[in-house]
Design a protein around this motif. Structure first.
Motif, PDB file in Angstrom:
ATOM      1  N   TYR A 184       0.806  -1.217   0.000  1.00 46.90           N
ATOM      2  CA  TYR A 184       0.000   0.000   0.000  1.00 46.90           C
ATOM      3  C   TYR A 184       0.841   1.270   0.000  1.00 46.90           C
ATOM      4  N   LEU A 185       2.028   1.222   0.651  1.00 51.93           N
ATOM      5  CA  LEU A 185       2.823   2.450   0.795  1.00 51.93           C
ATOM      6  C   LEU A 185       4.045   2.444  -0.120  1.00 51.93           C
ATOM      7  N   ASP A 186       4.229   1.319  -0.824  1.00 53.04           N
ATOM      8  CA  ASP A 186       5.344   1.186  -1.749  1.00 53.04           C
ATOM      9  C   ASP A 186       6.696   1.229  -1.021  1.00 53.04           C
ATOM     10  N   TRP A 187       6.730   0.731   0.223  1.00 58.92           N
ATOM     11  CA  TRP A 187       8.002   0.586   0.931  1.00 58.92           C
ATOM     12  C   TRP A 187       8.725  -0.634   0.382  1.00 58.92           C
ATOM     13  N   PRO A 188      10.071  -0.656   0.460  1.00 60.41           N
ATOM     14  CA  PRO A 188      10.786  -1.895   0.113  1.00 60.41           C
ATOM     15  C   PRO A 188      10.383  -3.001   1.090  1.00 60.41           C
ATOM     16  N   ALA A 189      10.056  -4.199   0.573  1.00 66.43           N
ATOM     17  CA  ALA A 189       9.378  -5.207   1.389  1.00 66.43           C
ATOM     18  C   ALA A 189      10.220  -5.718   2.561  1.00 66.43           C
ATOM     19  N   GLY A 190      11.493  -6.109   2.302  1.00 62.13           N
ATOM     20  CA  GLY A 190      12.342  -6.674   3.369  1.00 62.13           C
ATOM     21  C   GLY A 190      12.490  -5.707   4.534  1.00 62.13           C
ATOM     22  N   PRO A 191      12.981  -4.476   4.263  1.00 60.77           N
ATOM     23  CA  PRO A 191      13.102  -3.505   5.360  1.00 60.77           C
ATOM     24  C   PRO A 191      11.767  -3.215   6.042  1.00 60.77           C
ATOM     25  N   ALA A 192      10.681  -3.214   5.271  1.00 54.34           N
ATOM     26  CA  ALA A 192       9.377  -2.941   5.891  1.00 54.34           C
ATOM     27  C   ALA A 192       9.022  -4.016   6.917  1.00 54.34           C
ATOM     28  N   MET A 193       9.346  -5.290   6.588  1.00 54.50           N
ATOM     29  CA  MET A 193       9.078  -6.389   7.532  1.00 54.50           C
ATOM     30  C   MET A 193       9.831  -6.165   8.837  1.00 54.50           C
ATOM     31  N   ILE A 194      11.108  -5.778   8.722  1.00 56.51           N
ATOM     32  CA  ILE A 194      11.919  -5.543   9.918  1.00 56.51           C
ATOM     33  C   ILE A 194      11.373  -4.353  10.692  1.00 56.51           C
ATOM     34  N   ALA A 195      10.969  -3.309   9.963  1.00 56.23           N
ATOM     35  CA  ALA A 195      10.462  -2.108  10.625  1.00 56.23           C
ATOM     36  C   ALA A 195       9.222  -2.444  11.464  1.00 56.23           C
ATOM     37  N   VAL A 196       8.357  -3.293  10.932  1.00 53.82           N
ATOM     38  CA  VAL A 196       7.147  -3.667  11.693  1.00 53.82           C
ATOM     39  C   VAL A 196       7.540  -4.464  12.938  1.00 53.82           C
ATOM     40  N   SER A 197       8.484  -5.429  12.785  1.00 56.13           N
ATOM     41  CA  SER A 197       8.962  -6.184  13.956  1.00 56.13           C
ATOM     42  C   SER A 197       9.568  -5.250  14.991  1.00 56.13           C
ATOM     43  N   ALA A 198      10.349  -4.277  14.510  1.00 52.98           N
ATOM     44  CA  ALA A 198      10.985  -3.323  15.424  1.00 52.98           C
ATOM     45  C   ALA A 198       9.925  -2.519  16.168  1.00 52.98           C
TER      46      ALA A 198
END
Lengths: 246, 260
Positions: B233-247
């Protein structure tokens, strides 16, 4: 009394440094054996040889068939990120049923703190938990590495009383490494004075008057000073028998 | 209807998170964070080697990681993590791997190696990730009692016949396998994050090691799904976005003192 563990001429080296040399030891059913000795005298290594965790470089370790051991380590290497309750600690190394957990908890007085985190326990509570874990399955021999380290004197005395009671209840042998010379002695059937080899051994009163013991620890309150003197004066090139070893 | 590539990405991400959550707990319990770092950096060399010799990237990476895990293991004694030597090894392998990738690896992009490309995974990738994840989880489950005993106290474990060195070695090899299959999905730099952050977030909520492992996997899975959503939805890079959510979940875990 049947012999549970026998060490024959055990030698342990870390690299080129000898830690134990020519140690002979027999542990019989139901006796309390206390191993005393200065820092670096090989006490913990001897205990690890007895549990089988440390293979001697030379010599042998024999044990009774089906021997069950309970081990109380000197300290846990727990990282604060490791969550574990008292009840879960009793399940190490294997899950036990609640009846057995309740039995060992009653014997050691930890039934009220099953849900506490190990990291939040006082030193005395932690030692009782580790003792409870060690007596799971009713071992034939309990091995304890400086179990009263960090406890105050009443705490240490209470812990030794608990061990003596457990020995009477379970009829197991107890092998204990200790610093608290005077408290330990009264509870022990046999004291082994260690300093790289067995300097002397016998009943507490025999050992406490032995010249080797005096050389290592002195008497009474002068213990600390005597220990210091020992490092310079006490010679270890003799290998004689004082006739009190049994 | 969700696009098929998103479905594949979600399944791959969930598979990786499932196994990194559990292994990550051991990484932080046993203070092997730098070890995981060194292993994942070294895996970049595996990417280059597999491209150069035309072998499967999974085999190449897991193989190189496994080979490197052995000397790393020998250098790492417990509770004395040899930070300096591991740091030297990690960054040296990162450099050598990037050189090898540039020389041999036509078609490899730096970003792909470092951050993976979860949106480009194929159905084969999904199957490989899940097979490895379930295999490693099963293996860890079978050895669970021994691994936990060795984590609580070496001497105690040894006194009941657990060979602590062997357990640690098996754990390192499991890690090599996971790094191998996770590389394509989350990339070399993010693997360590996938190992550490969900486990660290789980700590606040867990009373026992088992619960912590389950919660860590759960946090990782939420991170994977949430990151994909942010990516979609936000066009973030997927891998870093996954880590950002975990963080983010880690931060939340530190704010509350909720106990499960």
């Amino acid at each position: 009394m049947p012999v549970l563990i026998t060490l024959q001429d055990v030698t342990v080296q870390y690299g080129a440094i000898p830690v134990l040399t020519g140690v002979n030891l027999k542990v019989a059913k139901g006796e309390i054996v206390t191993i005393v000795g200065p820092n670096g005298s090989g006490k913990s290594s001897l205990l690890r040889v007895l549990t089988g965790a440390l293979k001697p470089k030379k010599g042998s370790r024999l044990h009774a068939v089906g021997l069950k051991m309970g081990y109380v380590p000197q300290k846990l290497s727990l990282d604060p990120t490791f969550p574990i309750t008292v009840r879960r600690m009793l399940d190490i190394p294997k899950r036990i049923d609640h009846a057995e957990a309740a039995r060992v908890s009653d014997l050691t007085g930890i039934s009220q703190i099953w849900d506490s985190q190990i990291a939040n326990l006082s030193g005395g509570q932690l030692q009782r938990v580790m003792l409870a874990r060690a007596i799971v399955g009713a071992p034939d021999v309990l091995l304890l590495d400086e179990p009263t380290q960090g406890l105050d004197q009443p705490g240490a005395a209470a812990f030794y009383q608990l061990i003596a009671d457990l020995r009477d209840t379970m009829d197991c042998a107890v092998i204990m490494v200790s610093h608290d010379l005077h408290v330990v002695m009264s509870a022990s059937d046999r004291v082994i004075c260690l300093n790289g080899h067995i300097c002397c051994e016998g009943t507490p009163d025999v050992v406490s008057t032995a010249p080797e013991y005096r050389a290592l620890f002195g008497t009474g309150t002068k213990g600390a000073l005597a220990l210091y003197r020992h490092d310079h004066d006490h010679s270890h090139d003799h290998d004689h028998d004082h006739g009190h070893a049994h | 209807m969700v696009s098929e590539f998103i479905l594949r990405a979600a399944l791959a991400g969930i598979g990786v998170a499932l196994v990194t959550g559990v292994l990550g707990c051991f990484i932080i319990w046993r203070r092997m964070v730098y070890f995981g770092d060194a292993l994942s950096h070294a895996s970049i060399l595996g990417v280059a080697v597999s491209t150069a010799f035309g072998v499967s990237i999974y085999l190449g990476v897991a193989g190189v990681a496994g080979v490197i895990a052995l000397p790393l293991f020998a250098l790492t004694t417990r509770w004395q993590s040899m930070d300096t030597i591991l740091g030297v090894i990690a960054h040296s392998f990162l450099a050598i791997g990037l050189i090898a990738a540039s020389v041999w690896g036509t078609g490899l992009t730096l970003e792909g190696i470092l951050f993976g490309d979860v949106l480009a995974v194929t159905w084969t990738d999904v199957v490989v990730v899940w097979a490895a994840a379930l295999g490693v989880l099963g293996f860890v489950a079978v050895r669970w009692n021994n691994l936990i005993a060795a984590t609580v106290c070496d001497d105690l474990a040894a006194s009941v016949g657990v060979r602590t060195k062997v357990e640690q070695l098996l754990l390192s090899l499991c890690l090599a396998v996971v790094v191998g299959v996770a590389l394509k999905t989350v990339g070399a730099l993010l693997i360590t994050a996938f190992l550490i952050i969900p486990a660290a977030a789980a700590r606040s909520f867990a009373q026992t090691p088992e619960r912590m492992a389950v919660i860590a996997s759960f946090v990782g899975i939420i991170g994977a799904i949430g990151g994909l959503a942010a990516s979609y939805y936000l066009d973030w890079p997927a891998g870093p976005a996954m880590i950002a959510v975990s963080a983010g979940l880690f931060l939340v875990s530190r704010l509350g003192t909720v106990r499960i």
